[in-house]
Write an enzyme that holds these catalytic residues in place. Sequence first.
Site, mmCIF file in Angstrom:
data_model
loop_
_atom_site.group_PDB
_atom_site.id
_atom_site.type_symbol
_atom_site.label_atom_id
_atom_site.label_comp_id
_atom_site.label_asym_id
_atom_site.label_seq_id
_atom_site.Cartn_x
_atom_site.Cartn_y
_atom_site.Cartn_z
ATOM 1 N N CYS A 129 0.798 -1.226 0.000
ATOM 2 C CA CYS A 129 0.000 0.000 0.000
ATOM 3 C C CYS A 129 0.831 1.277 0.000
ATOM 4 O O CYS A 129 0.266 2.375 -0.057
ATOM 5 C CB CYS A 129 -0.952 -0.008 1.187
ATOM 6 S SG CYS A 129 -2.070 -1.426 1.164
ATOM 7 N N HIS A 185 -2.595 8.230 6.194
ATOM 8 C CA HIS A 185 -2.911 6.948 5.553
ATOM 9 C C HIS A 185 -4.360 6.595 5.879
ATOM 10 O O HIS A 185 -5.104 6.176 5.000
ATOM 11 C CB HIS A 185 -1.949 5.874 6.045
ATOM 12 C CG HIS A 185 -2.022 4.600 5.282
ATOM 13 N ND1 HIS A 185 -1.848 4.537 3.916
ATOM 14 C CD2 HIS A 185 -2.271 3.324 5.677
ATOM 15 C CE1 HIS A 185 -1.971 3.289 3.507
ATOM 16 N NE2 HIS A 185 -2.238 2.525 4.557
ATOM 17 N N GLU A 231 -0.641 5.127 13.399
ATOM 18 C CA GLU A 231 -0.349 6.371 12.699
ATOM 19 C C GLU A 231 -0.379 7.572 13.649
ATOM 20 O O GLU A 231 0.476 8.459 13.577
ATOM 21 C CB GLU A 231 -1.354 6.572 11.570
ATOM 22 C CG GLU A 231 -1.058 7.743 10.674
ATOM 23 C CD GLU A 231 -1.888 7.735 9.403
ATOM 24 O OE1 GLU A 231 -1.560 8.535 8.514
ATOM 25 O OE2 GLU A 231 -2.836 6.939 9.300
ATOM 26 N N LYS A 272 -9.550 8.717 2.214
ATOM 27 C CA LYS A 272 -10.009 7.363 1.873
ATOM 28 C C LYS A 272 -11.513 7.157 2.037
ATOM 29 O O LYS A 272 -12.096 6.341 1.301
ATOM 30 C CB LYS A 272 -9.214 6.326 2.657
ATOM 31 C CG LYS A 272 -7.796 6.119 2.132
ATOM 32 C CD LYS A 272 -7.096 4.973 2.834
ATOM 33 C CE LYS A 272 -5.707 4.714 2.234
ATOM 34 N NZ LYS A 272 -4.743 5.777 2.552
ATOM 35 N N HIS A 274 -9.721 2.667 -0.523
ATOM 36 C CA HIS A 274 -8.300 2.328 -0.403
ATOM 37 C C HIS A 274 -7.889 1.551 -1.648
ATOM 38 O O HIS A 274 -8.154 0.351 -1.773
ATOM 39 C CB HIS A 274 -8.077 1.496 0.849
ATOM 40 C CG HIS A 274 -6.631 1.250 1.170
ATOM 41 N ND1 HIS A 274 -5.598 1.656 0.350
ATOM 42 C CD2 HIS A 274 -6.047 0.638 2.236
ATOM 43 C CE1 HIS A 274 -4.442 1.296 0.888
ATOM 44 N NE2 HIS A 274 -4.688 0.686 2.038
ATOM 45 N N PHE A 332 0.871 -3.393 4.212
ATOM 46 C CA PHE A 332 1.116 -4.770 4.601
ATOM 47 C C PHE A 332 2.511 -5.177 4.131
ATOM 48 O O PHE A 332 2.929 -4.855 3.011
ATOM 49 C CB PHE A 332 0.075 -5.694 3.971
ATOM 50 C CG PHE A 332 -1.295 -5.584 4.600
ATOM 51 C CD1 PHE A 332 -1.460 -5.023 5.856
ATOM 52 C CD2 PHE A 332 -2.408 -6.036 3.939
ATOM 53 C CE1 PHE A 332 -2.713 -4.930 6.441
ATOM 54 C CE2 PHE A 332 -3.670 -5.950 4.498
ATOM 55 C CZ PHE A 332 -3.821 -5.397 5.758
#
Length: 422
Positions: free
Chosen positions: A169, A309, A320, A341, A346, A405
């Site tokens: 990502c 994010h 975060e 998002k 996403h 990830f």
Amino acid sequence: MSRRRIVITGLGIVAPGGIGAKAFWERITAGRTATRPITAFDASAFRSRMAAEVDFDASQEGLSARENRRLDRAAQFALVATREALGDSGLVLDGDPTRVGVSIGSAVGCTVKLEEEYVVLSDTSRHWEVDHRYASPHLHDYYMPGSLAAEVAWEVNAQGPATVVSAGCTSGLDSLGHACDLIREGGVDVMVAGGTEAPISPITVACFDAIKATSARNDDAEHALRPFDRTRDGFVLGEGAAILLLEELGHALARDARIYAEITGFAARSNAYHMTGLRADGVELAAAVTAALAESGLPAEAIDYVNAHGTATKQNDRHETAALKASLGDHAYRTPVSSIKPVVGHSLGAVGSIEVAACALAIAHGTIPPTANLHEPDPELDLDYVPLEAREGRISTVLSVGSGFGGFQSAMVLARPKKATV
């Protein structure tokens, strides 16, 4: 030898809810979400049955009938975004083609066409044996992620380096960071860079269903993705592309180009910890932010806005928030933070580039996009997440962060362009 500086001179965006930078900007600043029940395939058997889909008609977007047949959806997005970015920049690529490069980020490559081909080639009566006689002559394009960069290079006749960056990502952020490195090294003056992704297919939805990373709030798809909210339960898959035209500053000034922003710093780190898990203290993301600021030569206090994010998973939002406190110190409490998002979903390897495009537009327009769907703030998360409504004001320096990830962590700093000479 002075350090070569990199500026953004063109933007091209394919996003859920609208194609083109103008439609994208209007959508995210209004906070109008584009998440909805999946229409790309029958998702009734899945745990999460929502996505932020792009309403995309290849013929209406200038692609030929051959391009529509031949190209995976991710490649189509990339070409449409590339054409917009080049037109937006006003740059005519009629010089040395070896001074132009391509850097494309993608986490899952040509998933849609590859899955379609696998179904066509498989014989269930023979235990899914693949019958090569039915293979498309373009199967190799779908199988090799590098084809995405090759298609963009072909489109603009870029004969410099052409690379696909695949780091989960953070791919969209990392592709831009790689492009900046190539310009700074001096081998190219122009990079066509960004991310593209079309992952809304059964295999990808199944991947995230299996680990329960996506929201199961199927009865309220419009409000399902809610970062930093007490009731958050995961992200909603998206798709799209953003291509940025990056130039060495002197190259841009020589043609009197309009400059959106300067990319002043980038850094990436790995947590070497877990494939999907995150440390609660956010130490590795904090390290990436600190290193990006150091490369920019800016203190934490210079940051006017953080594009988060913001995936709306329990662990990401905690991770975060901790990382921003660790890297920005007390200034984190005074800095607006938001996630786009909830509006565009996403889109995995594309979203980092889409978010950097949003940062460039935020600087240009003096507006911070809101975090849509943030109605019940989580008391654990105590920063200013700009709920529901956009904010006006001068924005000089922006931080955009990504977490993926595999433990990938990336940070990029953008600054308002200053008057400069070469």
